[in-house]
Write a protein that holds these residues in place. Sequence first.
Motif, PDB file in Angstrom:
ATOM      1  N   ASP A  90       4.932  25.474  53.028  1.00  0.00           N
ATOM      2  CA  ASP A  90       5.159  24.242  52.843  1.00  0.00           C
ATOM      3  C   ASP A  90       6.120  24.033  53.935  1.00  0.00           C
ATOM      4  OD1 ASP A  90       3.432  23.293  50.950  1.00  0.00           O
ATOM      5  OD2 ASP A  90       4.790  23.137  49.293  1.00  0.00           O
ATOM      6  N   LEU A  91       7.867  24.870  54.080  1.00  0.00           N
ATOM      7  CA  LEU A  91       8.026  24.702  55.443  1.00  0.00           C
ATOM      8  C   LEU A  91       7.413  25.454  56.795  1.00  0.00           C
ATOM      9  CD1 LEU A  91      10.757  27.241  54.049  1.00  0.00           C
ATOM     10  CD2 LEU A  91      11.384  24.665  54.377  1.00  0.00           C
ATOM     11  N   SER A  92       6.720  26.086  56.727  1.00  0.00           N
ATOM     12  CA  SER A  92       5.563  25.739  58.119  1.00  0.00           C
ATOM     13  C   SER A  92       4.744  24.265  58.493  1.00  0.00           C
ATOM     14  CB  SER A  92       5.212  27.229  58.518  1.00  0.00           C
ATOM     15  OG  SER A  92       4.602  27.113  59.362  1.00  0.00           O
ATOM     16  N   GLU A  97       7.268  25.758  62.355  1.00  0.00           N
ATOM     17  CA  GLU A  97       7.712  26.795  63.163  1.00  0.00           C
ATOM     18  C   GLU A  97       6.824  27.811  61.583  1.00  0.00           C
ATOM     19  OE1 GLU A  97       8.917  27.215  66.039  1.00  0.00           O
ATOM     20  OE2 GLU A  97       9.869  24.271  65.754  1.00  0.00           O
ATOM     21  N   THR A  98       7.614  29.314  61.892  1.00  0.00           N
ATOM     22  CA  THR A  98       7.602  30.382  61.413  1.00  0.00           C
ATOM     23  C   THR A  98       7.992  30.193  60.625  1.00  0.00           C
ATOM     24  OG1 THR A  98       6.388  30.919  63.142  1.00  0.00           O
ATOM     25  CG2 THR A  98       7.426  32.617  61.394  1.00  0.00           C
ATOM     26  N   ALA A  99       7.513  30.179  59.204  1.00  0.00           N
ATOM     27  CA  ALA A  99       9.384  30.806  57.893  1.00  0.00           C
ATOM     28  C   ALA A  99       8.532  32.070  57.242  1.00  0.00           C
ATOM     29  CB  ALA A  99       8.267  29.094  56.816  1.00  0.00           C
ATOM     30  N   VAL A 110      13.816  43.388  56.620  1.00  0.00           N
ATOM     31  CA  VAL A 110      12.638  43.188  56.476  1.00  0.00           C
ATOM     32  C   VAL A 110      11.494  42.740  56.091  1.00  0.00           C
ATOM     33  CG1 VAL A 110      11.890  44.615  54.484  1.00  0.00           C
ATOM     34  CG2 VAL A 110      10.243  44.908  56.523  1.00  0.00           C
ATOM     35  N   PHE A 111      10.632  41.232  57.161  1.00  0.00           N
ATOM     36  CA  PHE A 111       9.905  40.382  57.195  1.00  0.00           C
ATOM     37  C   PHE A 111       8.460  40.541  56.079  1.00  0.00           C
ATOM     38  CE2 PHE A 111      12.507  38.716  59.957  1.00  0.00           C
ATOM     39  CZ  PHE A 111      12.015  38.044  60.312  1.00  0.00           C
ATOM     40  N   ILE A 112       8.892  40.187  54.377  1.00  0.00           N
ATOM     41  CA  ILE A 112       7.765  40.828  53.937  1.00  0.00           C
ATOM     42  C   ILE A 112       6.338  39.589  52.825  1.00  0.00           C
ATOM     43  CG2 ILE A 112       9.093  42.244  51.954  1.00  0.00           C
ATOM     44  CD1 ILE A 112       9.453  39.889  49.972  1.00  0.00           C
ATOM     45  N   ASP A 113       6.351  38.788  53.587  1.00  0.00           N
ATOM     46  CA  ASP A 113       6.064  37.408  53.477  1.00  0.00           C
ATOM     47  C   ASP A 113       6.243  36.833  54.591  1.00  0.00           C
ATOM     48  OD1 ASP A 113       3.559  35.705  53.074  1.00  0.00           O
ATOM     49  OD2 ASP A 113       4.373  35.401  50.931  1.00  0.00           O
ATOM     50  N   VAL A 114       5.215  36.432  55.191  1.00  0.00           N
ATOM     51  CA  VAL A 114       5.183  35.422  56.465  1.00  0.00           C
ATOM     52  C   VAL A 114       3.955  34.015  56.719  1.00  0.00           C
ATOM     53  CG1 VAL A 114       5.218  35.305  58.861  1.00  0.00           C
ATOM     54  CG2 VAL A 114       6.061  37.395  58.178  1.00  0.00           C
ATOM     55  N   VAL A 214      13.907  31.806  55.618  1.00  0.00           N
ATOM     56  CA  VAL A 214      13.898  31.399  56.913  1.00  0.00           C
ATOM     57  C   VAL A 214      12.697  30.800  57.684  1.00  0.00           C
ATOM     58  CG1 VAL A 214      13.329  33.838  57.768  1.00  0.00           C
ATOM     59  CG2 VAL A 214      15.066  32.151  59.023  1.00  0.00           C
ATOM     60  N   VAL A 215      13.449  29.975  58.818  1.00  0.00           N
ATOM     61  CA  VAL A 215      12.798  29.240  59.466  1.00  0.00           C
ATOM     62  C   VAL A 215      13.506  29.218  60.582  1.00  0.00           C
ATOM     63  CG1 VAL A 215      11.618  26.960  59.707  1.00  0.00           C
ATOM     64  CG2 VAL A 215      11.969  27.255  57.661  1.00  0.00           C
ATOM     65  N   ALA A 216      12.248  29.855  61.273  1.00  0.00           N
ATOM     66  CA  ALA A 216      12.545  30.511  63.186  1.00  0.00           C
ATOM     67  C   ALA A 216      11.861  29.640  64.339  1.00  0.00           C
ATOM     68  CB  ALA A 216      12.975  31.372  63.017  1.00  0.00           C
TER      69      ALA A 216
END
Length: 247
Positions: A90-92, A97-99, A110-114, A214-216
Amino acid sequence: MIVRQAANVLEIMEFFAQVRKPATLAEIADHFGWPRSSTFNLLATLSEKGYLYEPRPRAGFYPTPRWLAMARMISEVEPLPPWTHTLISDLSAETGETASIVAPAGVMAVFIDVVESQAAIRYFATIGHRVPIHATASGRALLLQYSQEERDSVYRKIEFKQYGPSTPISIEAVEAELRISIERGYCQSFGDYSRDLAGAAIPLPIGDRRLSVVVAGPEFRIGPKVADVAALIARTVDRLRPKTTAA
């Protein structure tokens, strides 16, 4: 310190994930620049252990489903609640942007879901991507969930580097940024680690697990609205997080 043999096994799996087809010994050796003899030994070992096979005679090697079976068994032990993927989806979708969902890994996050942005110019991140825990919005949102004693233990292991003009390069600078983040209500980064990248993050504790969301994206696009993005993250978490459980 990287153990080269272990890294080689992982690089082979990443290679197959990229090419998505069988590859011969020569193709693999040439791709990585490895000696044919050591490449043969590595492929033979993985085949002997049941992780590689030859789908057709002399057509090359390919991973067996054993990798998937092992991954499923591992992931079932510490699964993320389904609503967390809905959260970043939903955020993306709303921000463009990438969430990501992020977890601590020593001095790294470490990113565990993208869910990656569909924009041509975007933050390229994948599951397993690692960033310094002290020099990123996602990492500092994790540190906010640590006790002072736990943070001090992490700080002693960090090699403070100047990744960008705004990188905090001392314990005092990190602690000051954490205090500002508490007052602000969210963590932010403007090229602290990755040049021209901005992001907003908030803590996302689930049970006894310390996570962040995070949203970046490119600083020129997300920078002017980082406060709005942070507010959106908080509202979306509040909307999706189950009210009757700690998960």
